[in-house]
Design a protein around this motif. Structure first.
Motif, PDB file in Angstrom:
ATOM      1  N   GLU A   1      37.693  66.553  48.670  1.00 59.40           N
ATOM      2  CA  GLU A   1      37.256  65.148  48.761  1.00 59.40           C
ATOM      3  C   GLU A   1      35.751  65.073  48.643  1.00 59.40           C
ATOM      4  O   GLU A   1      35.031  65.946  49.132  1.00 59.40           O
ATOM      5  CB  GLU A   1      37.657  64.515  50.102  1.00 59.40           C
TER       6      GLU A   1
ATOM      7  N   GLU B   1      41.300  52.252  55.008  1.00 61.65           N
ATOM      8  CA  GLU B   1      40.355  53.248  55.507  1.00 61.65           C
ATOM      9  C   GLU B   1      40.541  53.412  57.024  1.00 61.65           C
ATOM     10  O   GLU B   1      39.676  53.087  57.821  1.00 61.65           O
ATOM     11  CB  GLU B   1      38.933  52.841  55.100  1.00 61.65           C
ATOM     12  N   TRP B   2      41.704  53.888  57.394  1.00 67.00           N
ATOM     13  CA  TRP B   2      42.052  54.157  58.799  1.00 67.00           C
ATOM     14  C   TRP B   2      41.658  52.986  59.704  1.00 67.00           C
ATOM     15  O   TRP B   2      41.928  51.847  59.346  1.00 67.00           O
ATOM     16  CB  TRP B   2      41.431  55.502  59.235  1.00 67.00           C
TER      17      TRP B   2
ATOM     18  N   HIS C   1      48.389  64.837  56.002  1.00 71.72           N
ATOM     19  CA  HIS C   1      47.161  64.042  56.041  1.00 71.72           C
ATOM     20  C   HIS C   1      47.282  63.076  57.214  1.00 71.72           C
ATOM     21  O   HIS C   1      47.328  61.865  57.044  1.00 71.72           O
ATOM     22  CB  HIS C   1      46.933  63.315  54.708  1.00 71.72           C
TER      23      HIS C   1
ATOM     24  N   TRP D   1      28.867  56.055  59.084  1.00 80.52           N
ATOM     25  CA  TRP D   1      28.620  57.482  59.349  1.00 80.52           C
ATOM     26  C   TRP D   1      28.030  58.225  58.152  1.00 80.52           C
ATOM     27  O   TRP D   1      27.699  59.408  58.246  1.00 80.52           O
ATOM     28  CB  TRP D   1      29.939  58.173  59.730  1.00 80.52           C
TER      29      TRP D   1
ATOM     30  N   ASN E   1      45.008  68.489  56.165  1.00 77.72           N
ATOM     31  CA  ASN E   1      43.752  67.849  55.789  1.00 77.72           C
ATOM     32  C   ASN E   1      42.827  67.693  56.994  1.00 77.72           C
ATOM     33  O   ASN E   1      43.231  67.149  58.019  1.00 77.72           O
ATOM     34  CB  ASN E   1      44.023  66.452  55.213  1.00 77.72           C
TER      35      ASN E   1
HETATM   36  C1  BGC Z   1      39.689  61.545  54.983  1.00 82.25           C
HETATM   37  C2  BGC Z   1      40.158  60.344  54.217  1.00 82.25           C
HETATM   38  C3  BGC Z   1      39.199  59.190  54.478  1.00 82.25           C
HETATM   39  C4  BGC Z   1      37.848  59.590  53.902  1.00 82.25           C
HETATM   40  C5  BGC Z   1      36.767  58.527  54.029  1.00 82.25           C
HETATM   41  C6  BGC Z   1      38.213  61.772  54.931  1.00 82.25           C
HETATM   42  O1  BGC Z   1      37.759  62.033  56.221  1.00 82.25           O
HETATM   43  O2  BGC Z   1      40.397  62.698  54.617  1.00 82.25           O
HETATM   44  O3  BGC Z   1      41.462  60.056  54.583  1.00 82.25           O
HETATM   45  O4  BGC Z   1      39.634  57.986  53.996  1.00 82.25           O
HETATM   46  O5  BGC Z   1      37.383  60.741  54.531  1.00 82.25           O
HETATM   47  O6  BGC Z   1      36.476  58.237  55.345  1.00 82.25           O
END
Ligand code: BGC
Length: 487
Positions: free
Chosen positions: A393, A447-448, A148, A365, A192
């Motif tokens: 997800e 969140e990245w 991931h 987004w 992922n």
């Molecule tokens: C990713 C997650 C991320 C989520 C929400 C996905 O693109 O796999 O790591 O936190 O979306 O942005």
């Protein structure tokens, strides 16, 4: 095809007065999922674990990137995150109380192989052994994602995904994990969101939502040209294919494996044969570098023509490896890539521009289009016909606030889940083989580049005290999981 059992109709309370005779107090029957449907929750290592520098762990590209000034909102990092590495038992207990039957977590490659390859680190492995044992004790099925996005920095230093060797190293690591865990972990996801980590990590992307540009970048934050980017994409799918082979070779016989891709879905503007056909053509093209080549063993003519001299370099043997047979396809589904209508043009479809007032959720987004939870699996089924599908997800961020009574009333997330799961239920009721859904995310997390402010969890986390508080959506999830239905 599953048949909805009709639940008993609500009878009126004996004390109800005559004027209430027409009142309906709950649905005559709840939209049910097939028996055995997995009610899962998802997370990823760098977003939750913390303990970034302990027990022999090597650095990953996210350790480097998050410590680069200006890259992360508020300079947030995953150094501590939600301290899951130390609090995993408490977290599993919370998920158990929420009625989760599956948990999709990811393994930090650099905990296992601090340099990406070479000698394994027993302490890193031990953490995942303990995690898996604890999950099984709680009656939660473990689903492990092998990548991931947290590539060992040592491999980035040798060229990262631009180097073909990285695919080989990934396969070796994947085989090792299958050997170690597959007596207990029966489902492995390889990588992922290929499409996102390739493009956002190696070029950066821009999209326009409600008329505003939204830029997204991920580690390692490169700006590659088209040929180099297509080559990275090729190495990513090659890593997938080689790892499928390694898992088959090293894992127990009953180990199941597949990718977890962010499926780029073209949603037809209406459900008529010509528009659905156009959506199939668009969707196949939108996934040409990833799902399509993994499931067909070839790069489509339209992709190769479009890429021209920038097409990746590949061999027939590599294509065969990339298309190694898999047991399921995992798709992450949040938004449609586009709305599509039939067209007389050469491609057979055209993109319908999204209205400036198209509603959205709180992430910049995130357009609100719950019907994509119907169309993504339906089109995956009709285009590629995999044996099984998981929604790996699905979820949304919200501006969750603690109310004075100590609860978090995330009504927008409940609204989102109800609508999304309602659409997914429709796909299963029509016979699309969706075996489970993993809500992103179990807990608020990093969140990245969006840092800690963007909360995706069903469970609220106070990042100062690490206190966990299940939100209203966690209660919704529990009820839905218990009924195996949209509630
Ligand atoms: C990713 C997650 C991320 C989520 C929400 C996905 O693109 O796999 O790591 O936190 O979306 O942005």
């Amino acid at each position: 095809m599953p048949i909805n059992p009709v639940l008993p109709r609500n009878t009126l309370d004996a004390n109800t007065s005559q004027q209430d005779d027409n009142s309906i107090t709950s649905a005559p029957s709840l939209p049910k999922f097939p028996d055995g449907f997995c009610w899962g929750l998802a997370t990823a290592s760098y977003q939750i674990e913390g303990s970034a520098n302990v027990e022999g762990k090597g650095k990953s590209i996210w350790d480097t990137y998050s410590h680069t000034p200006g890259k992360m909102k508020n300079n947030d990092t995953g150094d501590v995150a939600i301290d899951h590495y130390r609090r995993y038992k408490e977290d599993i207990q919370i998920m158990k109380e929420m009625g989760a039957t599956g948990y999709r977590f990811s393994i930090a490659w650099s905990r296992i192989f601090p340099n990406g390859t070479g000698v394994a680190n027993p302490k890193g492995l031990d953490f995942y052994n303990r995690l898996v044992d604890e999950l099984l004790k709680a009656g939660i099925q473990p689903f492990a994602t092998l990548y991931h996005w947290d590539l060992p920095q040592a491999l980035q230093d040798k060229g990262g995904w631009q180097a073909r060797e990285t695919s080989q190293y990934f396969a070796e690591y994947a085989g090792y994990m299958a050997e170690q865990l597959s007596d207990r972990v029966k489902h492995f996801f390889t990588l992922n969101e290929f499409q996102n980590f390739v493009d956002m990590g190696h070029r950066g992307i821009e999209m326009v939502v409600q008329g505003k540009p939204v830029q997204i970048e991920l580690a390692p934050g490169l700006k590659l040209d088209n040929q180099a980017l297509n080559q990275v994409a090729h190495h990513a799918v090659l890593a997938h294919g080689l790892s499928v082979q390694a898992i088959r070779a090293m894992g127990k016989k009953d180990t199941k494996v597949g990718p977890a891709e962010v499926m780029f879905c073209g949603v037809p503007v209406m459900d008529t044969p010509e528009h659905v056909k156009a959506a199939e053509t668009a969707t196949r093209h939108l996934n040409a570098r990833f799902l399509d080549v993994m499931l067909t063993g070839k790069y489509s003519d339209s992709y190769l023509k479009e890429a021209g001299k920038d097409a990746p370099k590949f061999t027939e043997d590599e294509l065969q490896a990339i298309a190694s047979p898999i047991d399921f396809v995992g798709i992450n589904v949040y938004i449609p890539k586009m709305y599509v209508m039939a067209s007389e043009n050469e491609s057979g479809y055209s993109e319908v521009p999204m209205s400036i007032s198209h509603p959205k959720m709180s992430s910049p987004w995130h357009t609100f289009s719950p019907e994509v939870l119907y169309w993504a699996p339906r089109l995956t089924h009709s285009i590629w016909n995999p044996k099984a599908i998981y929604i790996t997800e699905n979820g949304c961020a919200a501006n969750d606030e603690l109310s004075t009574d100590g609860n978090i009333y995330d009504t927008d997330r409940v609204m989102y889940l109800r609508n999304a799961m309602g659409q997914l239920q429709r796909a299963t009721a029509e016979g699309v083989p969706v075996k489970g859904n993993f809500v992103w995310s179990a807990f608020d997390n990093l969140e990245w580049t969006g840092g800690f402010g963007t909360r995706f969890g069903l469970v609220h986390v106070d990042f100062e005290t690490q206190k966990r508080t299940p939100k209203l959506s966690a209660k919704w999830f529990k009820e839905a999981a218990q009924h195996n239905a949209v509630v």
